[in-house]
Design a protein around this motif. Structure first.
Motif, mmCIF file in Angstrom:
data_model
loop_
_atom_site.group_PDB
_atom_site.id
_atom_site.type_symbol
_atom_site.label_atom_id
_atom_site.label_comp_id
_atom_site.label_asym_id
_atom_site.label_seq_id
_atom_site.Cartn_x
_atom_site.Cartn_y
_atom_site.Cartn_z
ATOM 1 N N SER A 57 80.042 33.823 40.759
ATOM 2 C CA SER A 57 79.900 33.916 39.513
ATOM 3 C C SER A 57 78.144 33.770 38.985
ATOM 4 O O SER A 57 77.854 32.874 39.590
ATOM 5 C CB SER A 57 81.183 32.963 38.643
ATOM 6 O OG SER A 57 80.377 32.795 37.418
ATOM 7 N N THR A 58 77.836 34.226 37.979
ATOM 8 C CA THR A 58 76.510 33.775 37.393
ATOM 9 C C THR A 58 77.033 33.281 35.896
ATOM 10 O O THR A 58 76.810 32.187 35.615
ATOM 11 C CB THR A 58 75.905 34.886 37.091
ATOM 12 O OG1 THR A 58 75.373 35.361 38.546
ATOM 13 C CG2 THR A 58 74.519 34.553 36.372
ATOM 14 N N ARG A 59 77.774 34.112 35.139
ATOM 15 C CA ARG A 59 77.990 33.897 33.568
ATOM 16 C C ARG A 59 79.018 32.662 33.515
ATOM 17 O O ARG A 59 78.822 31.941 32.491
ATOM 18 C CB ARG A 59 78.468 35.096 33.027
ATOM 19 C CG ARG A 59 77.185 35.941 32.586
ATOM 20 C CD ARG A 59 77.790 37.552 32.521
ATOM 21 N NE ARG A 59 78.162 37.874 34.043
ATOM 22 C CZ ARG A 59 77.064 38.357 34.640
ATOM 23 N NH1 ARG A 59 75.849 38.667 34.147
ATOM 24 N NH2 ARG A 59 77.221 38.459 36.071
ATOM 25 N N THR A 60 80.014 32.952 33.936
ATOM 26 C CA THR A 60 81.261 31.943 33.719
ATOM 27 C C THR A 60 80.775 30.515 34.052
ATOM 28 O O THR A 60 81.114 29.583 33.260
ATOM 29 C CB THR A 60 82.483 32.640 34.373
ATOM 30 O OG1 THR A 60 82.654 33.847 34.032
ATOM 31 C CG2 THR A 60 83.826 31.789 33.976
ATOM 32 N N ARG A 111 87.902 29.128 39.539
ATOM 33 C CA ARG A 111 87.771 30.513 39.727
ATOM 34 C C ARG A 111 88.196 30.723 41.361
ATOM 35 O O ARG A 111 87.888 29.842 42.128
ATOM 36 C CB ARG A 111 86.298 31.299 39.552
ATOM 37 C CG ARG A 111 86.303 32.627 40.062
ATOM 38 C CD ARG A 111 84.864 33.487 39.790
ATOM 39 N NE ARG A 111 85.092 33.761 38.356
ATOM 40 C CZ ARG A 111 84.199 34.618 37.813
ATOM 41 N NH1 ARG A 111 83.292 35.088 38.406
ATOM 42 N NH2 ARG A 111 84.177 34.751 36.475
ATOM 43 N N HIS A 142 91.690 36.647 33.255
ATOM 44 C CA HIS A 142 89.886 35.921 32.894
ATOM 45 C C HIS A 142 90.197 35.660 31.399
ATOM 46 O O HIS A 142 89.563 36.218 30.606
ATOM 47 C CB HIS A 142 89.129 37.083 33.355
ATOM 48 C CG HIS A 142 87.630 36.436 33.340
ATOM 49 N ND1 HIS A 142 87.401 35.111 32.877
ATOM 50 C CD2 HIS A 142 86.655 36.901 33.978
ATOM 51 C CE1 HIS A 142 86.276 34.722 33.167
ATOM 52 N NE2 HIS A 142 85.553 35.952 33.918
ATOM 53 N N GLN A 145 86.884 35.076 29.224
ATOM 54 C CA GLN A 145 86.154 36.354 29.060
ATOM 55 C C GLN A 145 86.740 37.015 27.844
ATOM 56 O O GLN A 145 85.985 37.681 27.013
ATOM 57 C CB GLN A 145 86.230 37.267 30.389
ATOM 58 C CG GLN A 145 85.213 38.413 30.324
ATOM 59 C CD GLN A 145 83.786 38.374 30.072
ATOM 60 O OE1 GLN A 145 83.260 37.484 30.701
ATOM 61 N NE2 GLN A 145 83.302 38.986 28.917
ATOM 62 N N PRO A 267 81.407 43.107 30.349
ATOM 63 C CA PRO A 267 81.543 41.664 30.673
ATOM 64 C C PRO A 267 80.267 41.455 31.771
ATOM 65 O O PRO A 267 80.164 40.218 31.784
ATOM 66 C CB PRO A 267 82.685 41.648 31.351
ATOM 67 C CG PRO A 267 83.179 43.065 31.997
ATOM 68 C CD PRO A 267 82.480 43.990 31.153
ATOM 69 N N LEU A 268 79.717 42.106 32.535
ATOM 70 C CA LEU A 268 78.573 42.122 33.405
ATOM 71 C C LEU A 268 79.247 41.225 34.683
ATOM 72 O O LEU A 268 80.164 40.659 34.499
ATOM 73 C CB LEU A 268 77.580 41.448 32.783
ATOM 74 C CG LEU A 268 76.943 41.994 31.401
ATOM 75 C CD1 LEU A 268 75.662 41.142 30.946
ATOM 76 C CD2 LEU A 268 76.370 43.465 31.953
HETATM 77 N N1 CP Z 1 81.876 38.243 33.182
HETATM 78 C C1 CP Z 1 81.885 37.314 34.187
HETATM 79 O O1 CP Z 1 82.804 36.907 34.608
HETATM 80 O O2 CP Z 1 80.716 37.198 34.969
HETATM 81 P P1 CP Z 1 80.460 36.224 36.131
HETATM 82 O O3 CP Z 1 81.289 36.822 37.403
HETATM 83 O O4 CP Z 1 78.896 36.281 36.514
HETATM 84 O O5 CP Z 1 80.926 35.016 36.029
#
Ligand code: CP
Length: 325
Positions: A57-60, A111, A142, A145, A267-268
């Motif tokens: 993961s980056t964002r979450t 996660r 998710h 998100q 969502p990227l």
């Molecule tokens: N949108 C999202 O869940 O990004 P990550 O996988 O980077 O957390």
């Protein structure tokens, strides 16, 4: 396994109703304004948020950690599965991991690659658990998100009520499952879905959403659908090596003939379905969406952790029948 009800856990978007969404949006807006003013917040001072990410993961992860720090809390992080006993060859059970973390933190953000893992974790845990994404396919979720997605749609359209959303990509992804369920809390929403045959919803999922009033229709021609859409939600494919068909790419030329007010969400991380050449378009809203991750997750943490906070909206999610592999 201990039978402690994780009454304040958020494992499924099913746990939230319209009033919860509105309360979270309102709190997130207030936090966004306070962050813009550079205010120092103390709502969860003295609380520890553990982030346990057994999948990348980056964002979450980082936005949950930023949210905790911005609220005056502290963070413990497990971001490399192979460096933990749960993700290494030891394969320590999720139940044991959950029990141990009870003594280290006040909430755990989890996660995991298996569907149902967050619920299973919450059932074993004596502290609240937040699902940061579990698995793919039917039953995957998710939920935070989706809170970000709905909050962003609320910002852009005034409300998800009445919105027409063109959804393009692999519908088996967890962010899509949670989004479609979340949209059922709003009225008069239409979803025009362009996907490949093997990534359609199951008949059971489709029927469940239809029974809740969500109008979801499969389409072939994205260009035509974008003429009547308020939002195009591109979500790419679960497999980053998948060859995205040309008709499912949202490039500048596709947007040229779209509804002039259309906004693009994703969502990227993105793949070829959303080229960087769209970034300069006034339609692009996906970095704004990602930025909303911090205030929305601040609102979630505050509802779970702040002393005297409103009663958390979230009872424990549906039971996990089996421990995830
Ligand atoms: N949108 C999202 O869940 O990004 P990550 O996988 O980077 O957390």
């Amino acid at each position: 396994m201990r039978n402690t009800p994780a009454v304040r856990s958020l494992v499924s978007i099913e746990q939230l109703g319209r009033s919860d969404f509105e309360a979270i949006f309102s709190a997130a807006r207030s936090y966004r304004a306070k962050l813009a003013q550079g205010g120092r917040l103390r709502e969860i001072s003295g609380k520890i948020v553990a982030t346990v990410f057994l999948q990348p993961s980056t964002r979450t992860r980082l936005s949950f950690e930023a949210a905790a720090l911005r609220l005056g809390g502290e963070v413990l992080s497990l971001s490399d599965p192979s460096a933990s006993r749960a993700g290494s060859e030891w394969r320590e059970s999720l139940a044991d991991t959950a029990r141990v973390l009870d003594g280290y933190a006040d909430v755990v953000v989890v996660r995991h690659p298996a569907v149902g893992a967050a619920t299973y974790f919450a059932e074993a845990s004596g502290i609240p658990v937040v699902n940061a994404g579990d698995g793919a396919g039917p039953g995957s979720e998710h939920p935070t998100q989706t809170l970000i997605d709905l909050f962003t749609i609320d910002d852009l359209c005034g409300s998800p009520d009445g919105a027409t959303i063109c959804l393009v990509g692999d519908l088996s992804q967890r962010c899509v499952h949670s989004l479609l369920t979340g949209l059922c809390a709003f009225s008069d929403v239409s979803v025009l879905a362009r996907t490949e045959d093997e990534t359609r919803l199951t008949g059971e999922e489709h029927d469940r959403l239809a029974a809740r009033g969500l109008r979801l229709r499969y389409i072939d021609d994205v260009r035509e659908a974008l003429r009547e859409s308020d939002i195009v939600y591109a979500c790419g494919h679960e497999d980053p090596a998948h060859e995205v068909p040309e008709g499912m790419r949202i490039g500048p030329e596709v947007l040229r003939s779209a509804n002039p007010g259309i906004r693009v969400l994703h969502p990227l991380p993105r793949g070829p379905e959303l080229p960087p050449s769209v970034d300069a378009s006034p339609a692009a809203a996906y970095f704004e969406q990602a930025g909303n991750g911090v205030p929305v997750r601040m609102a979630v943490l505050e509802r779970i952790l702040a002393p005297g906070a409103r009663d958390a909206p979230v009872p424990c999610g549906p039971a996990a029948a089996v421990p995830p592999a």
